[in-house]
Write a protein that holds these residues in place. Sequence first.
Motif, mmCIF file in Angstrom:
data_model
loop_
_atom_site.group_PDB
_atom_site.id
_atom_site.type_symbol
_atom_site.label_atom_id
_atom_site.label_comp_id
_atom_site.label_asym_id
_atom_site.label_seq_id
_atom_site.Cartn_x
_atom_site.Cartn_y
_atom_site.Cartn_z
ATOM 1 N N UNK A 58 -15.065 -38.410 61.991
ATOM 2 C CA UNK A 58 -16.001 -39.443 61.537
ATOM 3 C C UNK A 58 -17.041 -38.852 60.591
ATOM 4 N N UNK A 59 -17.575 -37.689 60.963
ATOM 5 C CA UNK A 59 -18.596 -37.063 60.126
ATOM 6 C C UNK A 59 -18.069 -36.681 58.758
ATOM 7 N N UNK A 60 -16.881 -36.092 58.729
ATOM 8 C CA UNK A 60 -16.287 -35.676 57.452
ATOM 9 C C UNK A 60 -16.039 -36.878 56.554
ATOM 10 N N UNK A 61 -15.417 -37.929 57.117
ATOM 11 C CA UNK A 61 -15.049 -39.085 56.307
ATOM 12 C C UNK A 61 -16.281 -39.854 55.854
ATOM 13 N N UNK A 62 -17.240 -40.033 56.742
ATOM 14 C CA UNK A 62 -18.459 -40.747 56.359
ATOM 15 C C UNK A 62 -19.236 -40.005 55.277
ATOM 16 N N UNK A 63 -19.345 -38.692 55.439
ATOM 17 C CA UNK A 63 -20.059 -37.894 54.439
ATOM 18 C C UNK A 63 -19.387 -37.999 53.086
ATOM 19 N N UNK A 64 -18.056 -37.977 53.103
ATOM 20 C CA UNK A 64 -17.289 -38.056 51.859
ATOM 21 C C UNK A 64 -17.384 -39.434 51.231
ATOM 22 N N UNK A 65 -17.161 -40.467 52.046
ATOM 23 C CA UNK A 65 -17.113 -41.819 51.506
ATOM 24 C C UNK A 65 -18.465 -42.310 51.016
ATOM 25 N N UNK A 66 -19.555 -41.848 51.648
ATOM 26 C CA UNK A 66 -20.847 -42.400 51.300
ATOM 27 C C UNK A 66 -21.806 -41.382 50.704
ATOM 28 N N UNK A 67 -21.261 -40.226 50.315
ATOM 29 C CA UNK A 67 -22.051 -39.279 49.545
ATOM 30 C C UNK A 67 -21.772 -39.510 48.072
ATOM 31 N N UNK A 68 -22.407 -38.750 47.228
ATOM 32 C CA UNK A 68 -22.200 -38.902 45.775
ATOM 33 C C UNK A 68 -21.386 -37.748 45.200
ATOM 34 N N UNK A 69 -21.152 -36.712 46.000
ATOM 35 C CA UNK A 69 -20.500 -35.520 45.475
ATOM 36 C C UNK A 69 -19.052 -35.763 45.069
ATOM 37 N N UNK A 70 -18.393 -36.721 45.706
ATOM 38 C CA UNK A 70 -16.980 -36.936 45.442
ATOM 39 C C UNK A 70 -16.719 -37.972 44.353
ATOM 40 N N UNK A 71 -17.748 -38.664 43.918
ATOM 41 C CA UNK A 71 -17.560 -39.642 42.845
ATOM 42 C C UNK A 71 -17.288 -38.895 41.543
ATOM 43 N N UNK A 72 -16.142 -39.135 40.898
ATOM 44 C CA UNK A 72 -15.802 -38.404 39.673
ATOM 45 C C UNK A 72 -16.850 -38.593 38.581
ATOM 46 N N UNK A 73 -17.101 -37.521 37.858
ATOM 47 C CA UNK A 73 -18.074 -37.590 36.759
ATOM 48 C C UNK A 73 -17.588 -38.536 35.675
ATOM 49 N N UNK A 74 -16.270 -38.510 35.447
ATOM 50 C CA UNK A 74 -15.691 -39.415 34.453
ATOM 51 C C UNK A 74 -15.518 -40.794 35.082
ATOM 52 N N UNK A 75 -15.986 -41.811 34.393
ATOM 53 C CA UNK A 75 -15.870 -43.167 34.911
ATOM 54 C C UNK A 75 -14.418 -43.622 34.974
#
Length: 254
Positions: A58-75
Amino acid sequence: MESEYTLYEQQTSRQLKRWEIRLHKLPNLVERASKSMQTGINNLIPDKVHTTITATVKGIIQTTLFGINYIPAQGPLQGLSLADRDAKAQELLALYKKIAAAEGAGTGAGGILLGLADFPILIGIKLKFLFELAHVYGYSTKDYRERLFILYVFQLAFSSHEKKPELLLTIKNWRSVADTFPPAEAYMDQVDWKQLQQEYRDTIDFRKMLQLVPGIGAVVGAWANYGLLEELGVAGMNCFRLRWLQDKAKPKKL
């Protein structure tokens, strides 16, 4: 609907229908026996252990899904045909299979402790791949609903035969389903995290257990991670292709 599609899109639509049929097929004898054995093992594991693993997933997936680090720089890519998007998706998948294989080989060669560390690292690699895949097909992961879509794709790729039809139905009806979602944080409280982690663990168990065997860990780790990314790639590409074709047939209202 197919009359609105190009020849490539018509071929893709037929491929997707065959894929859906395969997802609905009943498991064979070996798969049923394996699932039964895994269920028995899960029942023997103390609740405290399940609670710990569930919290980790849960912690890994939540951190990933709702953090900004994984959002690609390219739109998200705009103006490309489905054929061009599929080609870029295949290139992306090839890259991530190599990344996952290298990570699996490294942790597999490091013994049990590093082998166990591979579990959360691999989840991160898979989710990062899905974030980038969404942008290849033109969907922005800045929208939390797109990140929830990624969660459903992740579950579809690594769930039991019994769960796949239900998940596929949600994915096929995503436009109407997404409109019913509460705020992101409230939705995440509704996820059955224990079931998610058990389904995921059961799907990868055999291959990842072999990774812990001394002497063959590196080879098995590379093989297991490469194969798991391949499975995720097939599910991910097909889910996004399905949405892309639906959106072409029924464009969103402004």
